[in-house]
Write a protein that holds these residues in place. Sequence first.
Motif, PDB file in Angstrom:
ATOM      1  N   THR A 147       0.715  -1.187   0.056  1.00 24.87           N
ATOM      2  CA  THR A 147       0.137  -0.155   0.045  1.00 24.87           C
ATOM      3  C   THR A 147       0.719   1.329  -0.079  1.00 24.87           C
ATOM      4  O   THR A 147       0.543   2.217  -0.642  1.00 24.87           O
ATOM      5  CB  THR A 147      -1.080   0.103   1.102  1.00 24.87           C
ATOM      6  OG1 THR A 147      -1.452  -1.126   1.237  1.00 24.87           O
ATOM      7  CG2 THR A 147      -1.907   1.352   1.229  1.00 24.87           C
ATOM      8  N   ALA A 148       1.932   1.346   0.835  1.00 29.79           N
ATOM      9  CA  ALA A 148       2.725   2.455   0.865  1.00 29.79           C
ATOM     10  C   ALA A 148       3.569   2.599  -0.259  1.00 29.79           C
ATOM     11  O   ALA A 148       3.701   3.780  -0.865  1.00 29.79           O
ATOM     12  CB  ALA A 148       3.832   2.102   1.986  1.00 29.79           C
ATOM     13  N   ILE A 150       2.390   1.860  -3.618  1.00 36.28           N
ATOM     14  CA  ILE A 150       1.671   2.423  -4.560  1.00 36.28           C
ATOM     15  C   ILE A 150       1.461   3.959  -4.148  1.00 36.28           C
ATOM     16  O   ILE A 150       1.365   4.815  -5.086  1.00 36.28           O
ATOM     17  CB  ILE A 150       0.433   1.628  -4.759  1.00 36.28           C
ATOM     18  CG1 ILE A 150       0.742   0.073  -5.359  1.00 36.28           C
ATOM     19  CG2 ILE A 150      -0.691   2.326  -5.581  1.00 36.28           C
ATOM     20  CD1 ILE A 150      -0.354  -0.723  -5.288  1.00 36.28           C
ATOM     21  N   GLY A 151       1.165   4.100  -2.871  1.00 40.48           N
ATOM     22  CA  GLY A 151       0.939   5.696  -2.620  1.00 40.48           C
ATOM     23  C   GLY A 151       2.081   6.597  -2.936  1.00 40.48           C
ATOM     24  O   GLY A 151       2.027   7.798  -3.124  1.00 40.48           O
ATOM     25  N   ARG A 152       3.246   5.967  -2.844  1.00 41.11           N
ATOM     26  CA  ARG A 152       4.730   6.577  -3.058  1.00 41.11           C
ATOM     27  C   ARG A 152       5.037   6.908  -4.176  1.00 41.11           C
ATOM     28  O   ARG A 152       5.441   7.946  -5.034  1.00 41.11           O
ATOM     29  CB  ARG A 152       5.799   6.116  -1.818  1.00 41.11           C
ATOM     30  CG  ARG A 152       7.079   6.816  -1.917  1.00 41.11           C
ATOM     31  CD  ARG A 152       7.846   6.712  -0.699  1.00 41.11           C
ATOM     32  NE  ARG A 152       7.838   5.330  -0.468  1.00 41.11           N
ATOM     33  CZ  ARG A 152       7.314   4.358   0.393  1.00 41.11           C
ATOM     34  NH1 ARG A 152       6.757   4.842   1.398  1.00 41.11           N
ATOM     35  NH2 ARG A 152       7.827   2.968   0.197  1.00 41.11           N
ATOM     36  N   THR A 158       5.777   1.001  -9.137  1.00 37.95           N
ATOM     37  CA  THR A 158       5.805  -0.087  -8.019  1.00 37.95           C
ATOM     38  C   THR A 158       5.578  -1.438  -8.626  1.00 37.95           C
ATOM     39  O   THR A 158       6.560  -2.280  -8.140  1.00 37.95           O
ATOM     40  CB  THR A 158       4.439   0.026  -7.101  1.00 37.95           C
ATOM     41  OG1 THR A 158       4.466   1.197  -6.561  1.00 37.95           O
ATOM     42  CG2 THR A 158       4.401  -0.825  -6.274  1.00 37.95           C
ATOM     43  N   THR A 195      -4.397  -6.255  -3.605  1.00 34.17           N
ATOM     44  CA  THR A 195      -4.265  -4.939  -3.542  1.00 34.17           C
ATOM     45  C   THR A 195      -4.186  -4.247  -4.954  1.00 34.17           C
ATOM     46  O   THR A 195      -4.861  -3.188  -5.005  1.00 34.17           O
ATOM     47  CB  THR A 195      -2.448  -4.563  -3.369  1.00 34.17           C
ATOM     48  OG1 THR A 195      -2.220  -5.196  -2.085  1.00 34.17           O
ATOM     49  CG2 THR A 195      -1.969  -3.239  -3.386  1.00 34.17           C
ATOM     50  N   VAL A 199      -7.077  -1.436  -5.969  1.00 30.13           N
ATOM     51  CA  VAL A 199      -6.900  -0.234  -6.894  1.00 30.13           C
ATOM     52  C   VAL A 199      -7.948  -0.282  -8.024  1.00 30.13           C
ATOM     53  O   VAL A 199      -8.308   1.065  -8.263  1.00 30.13           O
ATOM     54  CB  VAL A 199      -5.399  -0.282  -7.504  1.00 30.13           C
ATOM     55  CG1 VAL A 199      -5.231   1.014  -8.473  1.00 30.13           C
ATOM     56  CG2 VAL A 199      -4.296  -0.276  -6.309  1.00 30.13           C
ATOM     57  N   CYS A 202     -11.472   0.950  -6.663  1.00 27.89           N
ATOM     58  CA  CYS A 202     -11.326   2.470  -6.320  1.00 27.89           C
ATOM     59  C   CYS A 202     -11.320   3.168  -7.582  1.00 27.89           C
ATOM     60  O   CYS A 202     -12.218   4.169  -7.611  1.00 27.89           O
ATOM     61  CB  CYS A 202     -10.415   2.675  -5.506  1.00 27.89           C
ATOM     62  SG  CYS A 202     -10.375   1.709  -3.855  1.00 27.89           S
ATOM     63  N   GLN A 238      -7.257   3.366 -13.681  1.00 28.21           N
ATOM     64  CA  GLN A 238      -7.010   4.802 -13.130  1.00 28.21           C
ATOM     65  C   GLN A 238      -6.799   5.692 -14.524  1.00 28.21           C
ATOM     66  O   GLN A 238      -7.131   6.878 -14.001  1.00 28.21           O
ATOM     67  CB  GLN A 238      -5.417   4.542 -12.592  1.00 28.21           C
ATOM     68  CG  GLN A 238      -5.487   3.634 -11.300  1.00 28.21           C
ATOM     69  CD  GLN A 238      -4.033   3.783 -10.755  1.00 28.21           C
ATOM     70  OE1 GLN A 238      -2.880   3.826 -11.542  1.00 28.21           O
ATOM     71  NE2 GLN A 238      -3.869   3.921  -9.233  1.00 28.21           N
TER      72      GLN A 238
END
Length: 340
Positions: A147-148, A150-152, A158, A195, A199, A202, A238
């Motif tokens: 999670t971190a 992909i967020g970063r 990633t 994960t 994504v 969402c 996305q």
Amino acid sequence: MSETDAEVPEGAGVTTGSLARRLGVSPTTLRSWDRRYGLGPAARTEGRHRRWTQDDVAMVLEMCRLTAAGIPPAEAARAAKALTEGTHALGAVDSLAGAAAEADAPPDRHASRSGSGLPLGSARQDCKGLARAAVRLDALAVQEQLTAAIGRHGLVVTWEEILAPALQAVGRKWQSAGERYVEVEHLLSWHISATLRHVYVCASAGQETSRTVPVILACLPGEQHTLPLEALNAALAQRGTATLMLGGAVPGDALLAAVERVGPGAVVLWSQSARTANLALVQQVAATRWGIRGARTRSRVLLTGPGWGRSVRPGLLRPRGLHEALVMLDTLRSRDFQEG
């Protein structure tokens, strides 16, 4: 109150959260090691916050190294404490490490120094941290790092620089070590899949895609490796691109029927090995016409995965990775929009 490095006076040590990120473990794992085995910081600041000194960090690093090598946690903890407490029990550490090395024989000449026991070479630190967590079967740390990351870094970076190299290293490891690392691959694959699907859900929630020509994504018959297509599926979501994910081992007749019924702008086919690279079926997909009479057309076909080799097939697109596939699909989408 959360623990941050900004709260730590210079020289007082690092926080649990900071150390966990550095080692690629969950903060909960560090607290559990402290509670169960006494592998905690020697000192605490006001408010009883944990502050890990250099000696504390060395002790936990040794714990990580030994557990990653297959040493049971209780034994690894005793050896790690002996190493840092100076009780002259270094022989125990050496014998445990030697036993782990023998269990991994024959040695892997590509092995990295990441502490994961996996052949990661010069992979980025995020990848090595994820590998360490997976080898320890630390599910919470694996999920937190996914999670971190992909967020970063975003999904594409990633996948290409962290997830794919980690999966490839795990695959090479269990192939050379018998069945010892199958559980590591299953754990890592499951969390990556969960994960990526999160994504996708969402990103696609609330999007108006019913009028958009979709992209079909499918694995060839007999092919079960779906994660690369799941990454592409999430990345397309996305970008607001409609997709129809058919998943693994799609029968040939079902694939052809879906193309005829949906009329996709593009079809992405994945093959992990030459055994599943069914070129005859691909040519059928590429030749399938759909649409109204007098204006029938064909889908563009993208061959993805190592099973197709390096050659480029006439009339077929051959992206070499996630980023290149996205560029090709974006170009096709833009061209279809202009022609429409």
